[in-house]
Design a protein around this motif. Structure first.
Motif, PDB file in Angstrom:
ATOM      1  N   ARG A  75       0.848  -1.207   0.000  1.00  0.00           N
ATOM      2  CA  ARG A  75       0.000   0.000   0.000  1.00  0.00           C
ATOM      3  C   ARG A  75       0.882   1.256   0.000  1.00  0.00           C
ATOM      4  NH1 ARG A  75       0.378   1.383   5.194  1.00  0.00           N
ATOM      5  NH2 ARG A  75       0.949  -0.311   6.570  1.00  0.00           N
ATOM      6  N   TYR A  76       0.158   2.349  -0.071  1.00  0.00           N
ATOM      7  CA  TYR A  76       0.819   3.663  -0.123  1.00  0.00           C
ATOM      8  C   TYR A  76       1.224   4.090   1.286  1.00  0.00           C
ATOM      9  CZ  TYR A  76       1.579   8.481  -1.575  1.00  0.00           C
ATOM     10  OH  TYR A  76       2.135   9.717  -1.816  1.00  0.00           O
ATOM     11  N   SER A  77       2.461   4.548   1.398  1.00  0.00           N
ATOM     12  CA  SER A  77       2.928   4.986   2.734  1.00  0.00           C
ATOM     13  C   SER A  77       2.726   6.496   2.890  1.00  0.00           C
ATOM     14  CB  SER A  77       4.419   4.639   2.887  1.00  0.00           C
ATOM     15  OG  SER A  77       4.963   5.436   3.914  1.00  0.00           O
ATOM     16  N   ASP A  78       1.897   6.820   3.898  1.00  0.00           N
ATOM     17  CA  ASP A  78       1.664   8.259   4.158  1.00  0.00           C
ATOM     18  C   ASP A  78       2.964   8.942   4.614  1.00  0.00           C
ATOM     19  OD1 ASP A  78      -0.931   8.022   3.470  1.00  0.00           O
ATOM     20  OD2 ASP A  78      -1.618   7.609   5.535  1.00  0.00           O
ATOM     21  N   THR A  79       3.781   8.200   5.331  1.00  0.00           N
ATOM     22  CA  THR A  79       5.011   8.754   5.877  1.00  0.00           C
ATOM     23  C   THR A  79       6.004   9.054   4.768  1.00  0.00           C
ATOM     24  OG1 THR A  79       4.631   7.226   7.688  1.00  0.00           O
ATOM     25  CG2 THR A  79       6.747   8.400   7.693  1.00  0.00           C
ATOM     26  N   LEU A  80       6.172   8.041   3.820  1.00  0.00           N
ATOM     27  CA  LEU A  80       7.190   8.195   2.770  1.00  0.00           C
ATOM     28  C   LEU A  80       6.588   8.661   1.451  1.00  0.00           C
ATOM     29  CD1 LEU A  80       9.240   4.942   3.476  1.00  0.00           C
ATOM     30  CD2 LEU A  80       9.730   7.255   4.254  1.00  0.00           C
ATOM     31  N   MET A  81       5.281   8.613   1.397  1.00  0.00           N
ATOM     32  CA  MET A  81       4.506   9.029   0.228  1.00  0.00           C
ATOM     33  C   MET A  81       4.910   8.243  -1.041  1.00  0.00           C
ATOM     34  SD  MET A  81       3.968  13.058   0.970  1.00  0.00           S
ATOM     35  CE  MET A  81       5.658  13.464   1.078  1.00  0.00           C
ATOM     36  N   ARG A  82       4.918   6.954  -0.925  1.00  0.00           N
ATOM     37  CA  ARG A  82       5.180   6.067  -2.088  1.00  0.00           C
ATOM     38  C   ARG A  82       4.614   4.677  -1.775  1.00  0.00           C
ATOM     39  NH1 ARG A  82      11.645   5.728  -1.544  1.00  0.00           N
ATOM     40  NH2 ARG A  82      11.514   4.495  -3.402  1.00  0.00           N
ATOM     41  N   ASN A  83       4.490   3.838  -2.805  1.00  0.00           N
ATOM     42  CA  ASN A  83       3.970   2.475  -2.610  1.00  0.00           C
ATOM     43  C   ASN A  83       5.041   1.624  -1.946  1.00  0.00           C
ATOM     44  OD1 ASN A  83       1.308   2.477  -3.528  1.00  0.00           O
ATOM     45  ND2 ASN A  83       2.012   2.529  -5.665  1.00  0.00           N
ATOM     46  N   MET A  84       4.632   0.873  -0.944  1.00  0.00           N
ATOM     47  CA  MET A  84       5.571   0.050  -0.180  1.00  0.00           C
ATOM     48  C   MET A  84       5.000  -1.340   0.051  1.00  0.00           C
ATOM     49  SD  MET A  84       8.109   2.132   0.758  1.00  0.00           S
ATOM     50  CE  MET A  84       8.872   1.409   2.198  1.00  0.00           C
ATOM     51  N   VAL A  85       5.945  -2.320   0.298  1.00  0.00           N
ATOM     52  CA  VAL A  85       5.549  -3.664   0.725  1.00  0.00           C
ATOM     53  C   VAL A  85       5.956  -3.772   2.185  1.00  0.00           C
ATOM     54  CG1 VAL A  85       5.798  -6.135   0.349  1.00  0.00           C
ATOM     55  CG2 VAL A  85       6.055  -4.571  -1.574  1.00  0.00           C
ATOM     56  N   TYR A  86       5.003  -4.153   3.058  1.00  0.00           N
ATOM     57  CA  TYR A  86       5.271  -4.248   4.512  1.00  0.00           C
ATOM     58  C   TYR A  86       5.160  -5.680   4.973  1.00  0.00           C
ATOM     59  CZ  TYR A  86       4.263   0.770   4.437  1.00  0.00           C
ATOM     60  OH  TYR A  86       4.270   2.112   4.166  1.00  0.00           O
ATOM     61  N   VAL A  87       6.038  -6.088   5.925  1.00  0.00           N
ATOM     62  CA  VAL A  87       5.908  -7.386   6.607  1.00  0.00           C
ATOM     63  C   VAL A  87       6.098  -7.112   8.103  1.00  0.00           C
ATOM     64  CG1 VAL A  87       6.971  -9.638   7.012  1.00  0.00           C
ATOM     65  CG2 VAL A  87       6.738  -8.785   4.680  1.00  0.00           C
ATOM     66  N   ALA A  88       5.109  -7.596   8.936  1.00  0.00           N
ATOM     67  CA  ALA A  88       5.250  -7.408  10.401  1.00  0.00           C
ATOM     68  C   ALA A  88       5.259  -8.763  11.069  1.00  0.00           C
ATOM     69  CB  ALA A  88       4.067  -6.570  10.900  1.00  0.00           C
ATOM     70  N   ALA A 147      11.890  -6.239  26.800  1.00  0.00           N
ATOM     71  CA  ALA A 147      12.077  -5.430  28.036  1.00  0.00           C
ATOM     72  C   ALA A 147      10.779  -5.186  28.787  1.00  0.00           C
ATOM     73  CB  ALA A 147      12.745  -4.103  27.685  1.00  0.00           C
ATOM     74  N   GLY A 148      10.047  -6.294  28.989  1.00  0.00           N
ATOM     75  CA  GLY A 148       8.844  -6.273  29.818  1.00  0.00           C
ATOM     76  C   GLY A 148       7.611  -5.755  29.098  1.00  0.00           C
ATOM     77  N   ARG A 149       7.661  -5.487  27.794  1.00  0.00           N
ATOM     78  CA  ARG A 149       6.457  -5.082  27.044  1.00  0.00           C
ATOM     79  C   ARG A 149       6.443  -5.774  25.679  1.00  0.00           C
ATOM     80  NH1 ARG A 149       7.575   1.220  26.219  1.00  0.00           N
ATOM     81  NH2 ARG A 149       5.575   1.123  25.196  1.00  0.00           N
ATOM     82  N   LYS A 150       5.277  -5.628  25.027  1.00  0.00           N
ATOM     83  CA  LYS A 150       5.127  -6.322  23.744  1.00  0.00           C
ATOM     84  C   LYS A 150       5.384  -5.338  22.612  1.00  0.00           C
ATOM     85  CE  LYS A 150       2.527 -10.264  24.918  1.00  0.00           C
ATOM     86  NZ  LYS A 150       3.234 -11.455  24.572  1.00  0.00           N
ATOM     87  N   ILE A 151       6.211  -5.796  21.649  1.00  0.00           N
ATOM     88  CA  ILE A 151       6.454  -4.912  20.493  1.00  0.00           C
ATOM     89  C   ILE A 151       6.281  -5.708  19.195  1.00  0.00           C
ATOM     90  CG2 ILE A 151       8.040  -3.353  21.702  1.00  0.00           C
ATOM     91  CD1 ILE A 151      10.299  -4.928  20.146  1.00  0.00           C
ATOM     92  N   VAL A 152       6.128  -4.907  18.121  1.00  0.00           N
ATOM     93  CA  VAL A 152       5.996  -5.516  16.781  1.00  0.00           C
ATOM     94  C   VAL A 152       7.134  -4.956  15.931  1.00  0.00           C
ATOM     95  CG1 VAL A 152       4.611  -5.564  14.678  1.00  0.00           C
ATOM     96  CG2 VAL A 152       3.508  -5.828  16.896  1.00  0.00           C
ATOM     97  N   LEU A 153       7.845  -5.869  15.227  1.00  0.00           N
ATOM     98  CA  LEU A 153       8.920  -5.449  14.340  1.00  0.00           C
ATOM     99  C   LEU A 153       8.415  -5.522  12.895  1.00  0.00           C
ATOM    100  CD1 LEU A 153      11.919  -4.724  13.768  1.00  0.00           C
ATOM    101  CD2 LEU A 153      12.388  -7.175  13.794  1.00  0.00           C
ATOM    102  N   ARG A 154       8.587  -4.387  12.166  1.00  0.00           N
ATOM    103  CA  ARG A 154       8.059  -4.360  10.788  1.00  0.00           C
ATOM    104  C   ARG A 154       9.182  -3.998   9.831  1.00  0.00           C
ATOM    105  NH1 ARG A 154       3.820   0.164   8.914  1.00  0.00           N
ATOM    106  NH2 ARG A 154       5.755   1.324   8.726  1.00  0.00           N
ATOM    107  N   THR A 155       9.310  -4.697   8.729  1.00  0.00           N
ATOM    108  CA  THR A 155      10.272  -4.325   7.682  1.00  0.00           C
ATOM    109  C   THR A 155       9.461  -3.938   6.440  1.00  0.00           C
ATOM    110  OG1 THR A 155      10.417  -6.638   7.099  1.00  0.00           O
ATOM    111  CG2 THR A 155      12.211  -5.775   8.404  1.00  0.00           C
ATOM    112  N   ALA A 156      10.056  -3.074   5.604  1.00  0.00           N
ATOM    113  CA  ALA A 156       9.339  -2.625   4.397  1.00  0.00           C
ATOM    114  C   ALA A 156      10.337  -2.299   3.306  1.00  0.00           C
ATOM    115  CB  ALA A 156       8.501  -1.392   4.736  1.00  0.00           C
ATOM    116  N   THR A 157       9.870  -2.382   2.052  1.00  0.00           N
ATOM    117  CA  THR A 157      10.723  -2.011   0.909  1.00  0.00           C
ATOM    118  C   THR A 157       9.845  -1.306  -0.125  1.00  0.00           C
ATOM    119  OG1 THR A 157      12.396  -2.837  -0.623  1.00  0.00           O
ATOM    120  CG2 THR A 157      10.489  -4.208  -0.341  1.00  0.00           C
ATOM    121  N   PRO A 158      10.404  -0.328  -0.859  1.00  0.00           N
ATOM    122  CA  PRO A 158       9.550   0.353  -1.846  1.00  0.00           C
ATOM    123  C   PRO A 158       9.198  -0.575  -3.023  1.00  0.00           C
ATOM    124  CG  PRO A 158      11.753   1.347  -1.707  1.00  0.00           C
ATOM    125  CD  PRO A 158      11.754   0.209  -0.771  1.00  0.00           C
ATOM    126  N   LEU A 159       7.995  -0.313  -3.538  1.00  0.00           N
ATOM    127  CA  LEU A 159       7.491  -1.193  -4.615  1.00  0.00           C
ATOM    128  C   LEU A 159       8.038  -0.791  -5.977  1.00  0.00           C
ATOM    129  CD1 LEU A 159       5.502  -3.583  -4.841  1.00  0.00           C
ATOM    130  CD2 LEU A 159       3.713  -1.951  -5.360  1.00  0.00           C
TER     131      LEU A 159
END
Ligand code: ADP
Length: 583
Positions: A117-130, A137-149
């Motif tokens: 989808r389109y990234s509002d932050t980078l303003m271009r089409n991107m592929v995301y994987v989370a 460190a005692g909390r839950k986090i999500v790691l996401r990688t992305a590359t431009p389409l």
């Protein structure tokens, strides 16, 4: 436009559709394969980074992201409330909450989320994987990688251009080959269509030549062979038909072929002779209308009703009465309108006539013999009853008996001659050269005394050397019969001329008298057996009524004929006309 070319645009259209859809589908498959590859690459990278991030402290997350991230790989860390903790490209404090991003939502549910989808932050089409949420460190986090389409689209564009070029080349090639093939098939079909039209029009000699394609060549050859067979069969059928026509036309019997509605379907020449209409004009007309004979109609109706052979006899009144024997039969066809009724008509008039003549003859002979026999019987009985004692009476009676017996003998002798002449199986006339002058002389000399006694002048005239092929004794008898009649019916002081002449290739022998003559109304019949103008007079003069009949038969046996001319009270002339060589 030739019929098959009509389909050419359709063919090209279908070809374009096929190539386009194959290209599009191919593109779609390549694209999804590419996406899968990118997603699995991003997942592998994320897994690697996850292990590294676990070694970092909470404050260092953003720095870690910025250090590990590259121009092609963006790294983002989000906590379980959607707050961005670190990002390789942007400042997390300026970034909006990421909890609603589709891949993040999946990660919260403990799955690996991905989206394009389109990234509002980078303003271009991107592929995301989370990656699924994990503890840090005692909390839950999500790691996401992305590359431009864009890098993917750029690579695919080159592939699409190549596919389009190859597709166009294939389209042109296949269209051209298709055109050549269609033209060949079309030409072959055109030739075959022409040939079939020729055959249908009856031109079975026509030969067509298709060279290719092989399948159509085989079809064309098979049709030609079929036409050849058909030609042979047609020739055979027309030969049989000609034969039948010849037999049918040459038959003496009249043949009428009717449909079940009793209309005439066919009729031969003999049948037309029984009608007064022109040849061919009876077709499709009603039997009754053409023959105007209800008995014939009845026979045809009987055949139709009984479907069996029916025989009958009918009489047609034409110039003369015709007695016809009719045989009717039916020929059943596959359907009723193919069923035929056949009537065969045999002219039995001649047989009927012969039968009548035979009956008349027997009656005449019996009658002729009866008179002298009755007379002889009567006189003999009278003699036996005592008359024989009176010499004079018995003499007179015996003379009368003798006269009747002579008459009987004369009748029997003449009958024998008639029967010999009429018999087909007996010895026929024996022909040999015969001198007519000599023959006439003989006859005259035999009757000379009788002429003299009767006071009749007898003159014989014949050119020298008139010689014909004839049965002399028979011919002598014919002339003798004529001379006998001439002397019988010529009174004293009269004259009888016997003469012969040669005309063309015929010889005529005439016997003319100046006697009582024959009334005109009898002239037609005097050659019939037992026919006499004056029966009493003839019997008185010893006539049998067979003399002229014998003359007629003898002339016919020589291939000739006899003619008469006579004026009542003035005399008669009989002429035998014979061919010089008997036919
Ligand atoms: P017939 O024995 O009665 O003479 P024919 O057959 O010879 O029988 O002749 C038939 C009839 O024709 C005779 O009865 C006679 O009436 C007639 N006829 C034949 N020849 C003569 C003739 N020359 N003159 C007149 N009448 C004749």
């Amino acid at each position: 436009m030739k019929p098959l070319y009509k389909y050419y645009p359709v063919f090209v259209f279908l070809l374009i559709v096929a190539i386009l859809s194959t290209a599009l589908y191919g593109g779609f498959v390549v694209r999804s394969l590419f996406n899968d590859r990118i997603i699995s690459g991003l997942t592998d990278t994320a897994e690697l980074l996850k292990n590294l991030i676990l070694l970092e402290s909470r404050e260092n997350i953003d720095r870690f992201c910025k250090t590990a991230g590259t121009a092609y790989t963006r790294i983002t860390v989000i906590d379980s409330d959607g707050v961005v903790l670190g990002d390789s490209v942007a400042d997390p404090s300026e970034m909006e909450n990421h909890g609603t991003r589709p891949e993040i939502k999946v990660a919260y549910l403990d799955g690996t989320g991905s989206s394009v989808r389109y990234s509002d932050t980078l303003m271009r089409n991107m592929v995301y994987v989370a990656l699924p949420e994990f503890d840090f460190a005692g909390r839950k986090i999500v790691l996401r990688t992305a590359t431009p389409l864009r890098s993917l689209s750029d690579e695919l564009r080159g592939a699409y251009v190549r596919i389009a070029v190859v597709g166009s080349v294939i389209l042109v090639l296949v269209s051209f080959l298709g055109f050549v093939l269609i033209r060949r098939v079309n030409d072959a079909l055109h030739i075959i269509r022409n040939a079939v039209r020729e055959y249908a029009a009856g031109n079975l000699q026509f030969r067509s030549s298709v060279i290719r394609p092989p399948a159509l060549k085989e079809v064309a050859d098979t049709i030609s062979d079929l036409a050849g067979d058909l030609r042979a069969q047609v020739a055979e059928v027309s030969r049989q038909r000609d034969e039948l026509d010849t037999v049918f036309g040459g038959m003496e019997e009249a043949v009428i072929v009717l449909g079940t509605d009793l209309t005439i379907q066919e009729m031969n020449d003999s049948a037309y002779l029984l009608t007064d209409i022109e040849r061919g004009a009876a077709l499709d007309k009603n039997l009754l209308h053409v023959f105007r004979n209800s008995n014939l109609q009845e026979i045809a109706e009987k055949v139709r009703a009984s479907e069996a052979r029916v025989e009958g006899e009918i009489v047609l009144f034409r110039e003369r009465e015709l007695h016809l024997q009719v045989h009717g039969s039916i020929i059943s066809g596959v359907t009723e309108d193919r069923t035929r009724i056949v009537l065969v008509l045999n002219d039995v008039s001649r047989l009927k006539e012969l039968e009548r003549i035979r009956k008349d003859f027997v009656a005449n002979v019996s009658h002729e013999l009866k008179t002298p026999i009755t007379a002889v019987k009567g006189y003999v009985e009278t003699l036996l009853e005592g008359a024989y004692e009176e010499h004079e009476t018995s003499q007179k009676f015996l003379n009368i008996v003798l006269r009747h017996v002579d008459r009987l003998t004369a009748i029997v002798e003449d009958l024998l001659v008639v029967s010999r002449l009429e018999s087909a199986s007996g010895p026929g006339p024996e022909f040999e050269p015969c001198d007519i002058g000599e023959l006439l002389g003989n006859v005259a000399s035999l009757h000379g005394v009788r002429a003299q006694d009767g006071g009749v002048e007898l003159i014989v005239e014949c050119p020298p050397d008139v010689i014909i092929e004839a049965d002399s004794p028979l011919l002598e008898q014919a002339v003798a019969n004529l001379l006998d009649n001439a002397l019988k019916y010529t009174e004293t002081g009269g004259r009888v001329d016997i003469s012969a002449a040669v005309e063309d290739d015929a010889v005529t022998i005439s016997v003319r008298d100046s006697g009582i003559g024959i009334p005109e109304e009898h002239l037609d019949r005097i050659f019939e057996r037992f026919y006499r103008v004056d029966k009493g007079r003839s019997q008185e003069l010893g006539g049998t009524g067979l003399g002229l009949s014998i003359v007629k038969h003898i002339a016919a046996a020589h291939g000739g004929r006899v003619e008469v001319e006579s004026v009542e009270g003035k005399g008669s002339g009989f002429t035998i006309i014979l061919p010089q060589v008997p036919r």
